[in-house]
Design an enzyme around this catalytic site. Structure first.
Site, PDB file in Angstrom:
ATOM      1  N   ARG A 257      11.206  45.027   4.637  1.00  0.00           N
ATOM      2  CA  ARG A 257      10.380  44.376   5.665  1.00  0.00           C
ATOM      3  C   ARG A 257       9.698  45.459   6.501  1.00  0.00           C
ATOM      4  NH1 ARG A 257      13.607  42.270  10.316  1.00  0.00           N
ATOM      5  NH2 ARG A 257      12.602  44.014  11.339  1.00  0.00           N
ATOM      6  N   HIS A 261      10.541  41.473  12.608  1.00  0.00           N
ATOM      7  CA  HIS A 261      11.067  40.226  12.035  1.00  0.00           C
ATOM      8  C   HIS A 261      10.056  39.091  12.214  1.00  0.00           C
ATOM      9  CE1 HIS A 261      13.609  36.869  11.041  1.00  0.00           C
ATOM     10  NE2 HIS A 261      13.436  36.367  12.248  1.00  0.00           N
ATOM     11  N   TYR A 270      15.757  48.864  16.969  1.00  0.00           N
ATOM     12  CA  TYR A 270      16.961  48.984  16.136  1.00  0.00           C
ATOM     13  C   TYR A 270      16.721  49.667  14.790  1.00  0.00           C
ATOM     14  CZ  TYR A 270      14.870  44.681  14.242  1.00  0.00           C
ATOM     15  OH  TYR A 270      14.001  43.764  13.718  1.00  0.00           O
TER      16      TYR A 270
HETATM   17  C1  TPP Z   1      20.471  27.979  10.911  1.00  0.00           C
HETATM   18  C2  TPP Z   1      19.773  29.099  11.607  1.00  0.00           C
HETATM   19  N1  TPP Z   1      20.483  30.048  12.253  1.00  0.00           N
HETATM   20  C3  TPP Z   1      19.853  31.066  12.861  1.00  0.00           C
HETATM   21  C4  TPP Z   1      18.486  31.141  12.851  1.00  0.00           C
HETATM   22  C5  TPP Z   1      17.782  32.285  13.559  1.00  0.00           C
HETATM   23  N2  TPP Z   1      17.228  33.202  12.563  1.00  0.00           N
HETATM   24  C6  TPP Z   1      15.917  33.169  12.241  1.00  0.00           C
HETATM   25  S1  TPP Z   1      15.532  34.269  11.051  1.00  0.00           S
HETATM   26  C7  TPP Z   1      17.105  34.850  10.974  1.00  0.00           C
HETATM   27  C8  TPP Z   1      17.465  35.980  10.021  1.00  0.00           C
HETATM   28  C9  TPP Z   1      17.174  35.663   8.604  1.00  0.00           C
HETATM   29  O1  TPP Z   1      17.267  36.821   7.830  1.00  0.00           O
HETATM   30  P1  TPP Z   1      17.038  36.789   6.287  1.00  0.00           P
HETATM   31  O2  TPP Z   1      17.721  35.610   5.686  1.00  0.00           O
HETATM   32  O3  TPP Z   1      17.385  38.115   5.752  1.00  0.00           O
HETATM   33  O4  TPP Z   1      15.463  36.516   6.137  1.00  0.00           O
HETATM   34  P2  TPP Z   1      14.250  37.441   6.609  1.00  0.00           P
HETATM   35  O5  TPP Z   1      13.814  36.901   7.944  1.00  0.00           O
HETATM   36  O6  TPP Z   1      14.727  38.846   6.695  1.00  0.00           O
HETATM   37  O7  TPP Z   1      13.181  37.283   5.587  1.00  0.00           O
HETATM   38  C10 TPP Z   1      17.925  34.163  11.865  1.00  0.00           C
HETATM   39  C11 TPP Z   1      19.366  34.430  12.044  1.00  0.00           C
HETATM   40  C12 TPP Z   1      17.770  30.124  12.181  1.00  0.00           C
HETATM   41  N3  TPP Z   1      16.444  30.137  12.076  1.00  0.00           N
HETATM   42  N4  TPP Z   1      18.435  29.120  11.552  1.00  0.00           N
END
Ligand code: TPP
Ligand code: MG
Length: 365
Positions: A257, A261, A270
């Site tokens: 990435r 985020h 971080y």
């Molecule tokens: C059920 C839930 N818990 C927490 C969140 C908050 N949240 C949004 S994105 C994220 C991290 C996701 O990381 P990853 O699965 O690696 O996907 P990326 O964003 O890196 O593509 C979190 C914890 C959410 N959207 N839904």
């Protein structure tokens, strides 16, 4: 003495190194030059578009947006290899796949601008909307794949998620039914090394994410997700398998990435500069461009033309978005139920009368 009951290994595949040089012979399908050009052009268009959406957010014309910077090859591979009647169940970082499936850029802008009409896809109405709750789309995909199986349809459910999502129960439960019911399901994990600020190494003690497939009795493979050929080949293999009734596949696509985020994040808090620099050296677009240039399939003048064409496409989408009148306040009730429950019908009437005749014109994108 203990005996071995079962042995497994997780294959890793890539065709092209970081410089776009081949490490092994390309698969047969890669002779389709139009397909390669389409892949490259889509990646460039989406990268430019992505940058524009971030700029719109910075100037107050867009909601929170998750940039896809650096992960374009995965979505392109998914979008190009799926058949029209397969169903895409995407998460929020699948823009190239959605674009190739027929989602219009203006729909994408409307969605991230908070307008539910952005999920009413004109050209691919059976594809699911973006899933923001982490991993819940896995269960939806298992449901879609189960429906295909029950109806005897040769269609596949293609679902995507991030590395962080693989730690959730929904992910493992869906994988389990995909295995035990031999579902026509393709699971593509975009392992971009981060789940917001949580790095991959503290996400799971498993050496790979692909090996989570083993516990469910399905095939798990890991590929270089920045190598367009490797990820395409893996998705194609998985889709052929699903269409032939031979069950599900989990593909772990290793990417990085390069952006924050979302626009609500600041990754400099971080992540080290060195880490980011190493990520840029592996990014997928320059890699494919090097390959295409080396094969005389691409030129500087085509590049210029592509940049101009992309700018026009993006400008049109942005102006269509900015000129779309906002939905009236009562529309918040409209996209949840096929048959609205009675109490909500009453509330909808109340909201409409409170908003008054001018209510529909307030606010803007
Ligand atoms: C059920 C839930 N818990 C927490 C969140 C908050 N949240 C949004 S994105 C994220 C991290 C996701 O990381 P990853 O699965 O690696 O996907 P990326 O964003 O890196 O593509 C979190 C914890 C959410 N959207 N839904
Ligand atoms: Mg991630």
């Amino acid at each position: 003495m203990m005996q071995k009951t079962f042995d497994f290994f997780i294959p890793y595949n890539r065709f092209m190194n970081e410089q776009g040089k081949l490490e092994q012979a390309l698969p047969e399908w890669s002779r389709d030059q139009e397909r390669l050009i389409e892949a490259y052009e889509t990646m460039v268009l989406i990268r430019n578009f992505d940058q524009k959406v971030v700029a719109l957010q910075r100037t107050g014309k867009m909601g929170t947006y998750p940039s896809i910077l650096g992960q374009e090859a995965i979505g392109v591979a998914v979008g190009q290899t799926m058949r029209k009647d397969d169903v895409l169940i995407p998460y929020y970082r699948d823009l190239p796949a959605q674009y190739l499936r027929g989602v219009r850029l203006v729909e994408t802008l409307l969605y991230w601008g908070g307008d539910e009409r952005g999920s009413q896809y004109q050209h691919c109405p059976e594809d699911f909307p973006n899933c923001v709750p982490i991993s819940t789309q896995m269960c939806h995909a298992a449901g879609v794949a189960t429906a295909f199986k029950i109806r005897g349809e040769k269609r596949a459910a293609v679902v995507t998620c991030g590395d962080g999502a693989t730690s959730k129960g929904d992910f493992l439960e869906s994988l389990n039914v995909a295995g035990v019911w031999q579902l026509p399901m393709v699971i593509v994990v975009n392992n971009n090394q981060w789940a917001i600020s949580t790095p991959r190494k503290v996400q799971s003690a498993g050496q790979t994410i692909a090996q989570k497939a083993i516990g469910a009795g399905i095939e798990g493979i890991q590929v270089d997700g920045n190598d367009y050929f490797a990820i395409s080949d893996a998705v194609q293999h998985a889709l052929e398998k699903a269409h032939a009734g031979k069950g599900a596949t989990l593909i772990e696509a290793i990417s990085y990435r390069l952006g924050d985020h979302t626009t609500a994040d600041d990754a400099t808090r971080y992540r080290s500069k060195e880490d980011l620099k190493a990520g840029w050296e592996k990014e997928p677009i320059q890699r494919l461009r090097h390959y295409l240039l080396s094969q005389n399939l691409w030129s500087e003048s085509q590049e210029k033309e592509l940049q101009n064409k992309s700018t026009k496409i993006i400008e049109t989408a942005v102006s269509d978005y900015l000129n779309t009148p906002p939905e009236p306040p009562e529309s918040m009730f409209d996209h949840l139920f096929a048959d609205m429950p009675a109490p909500l019908i009453e509330q909808r009437i109340d909201v409409k009368s409170l908003a008054g005749p001018g209510g529909t014109q307030q606010g803007s994108h």
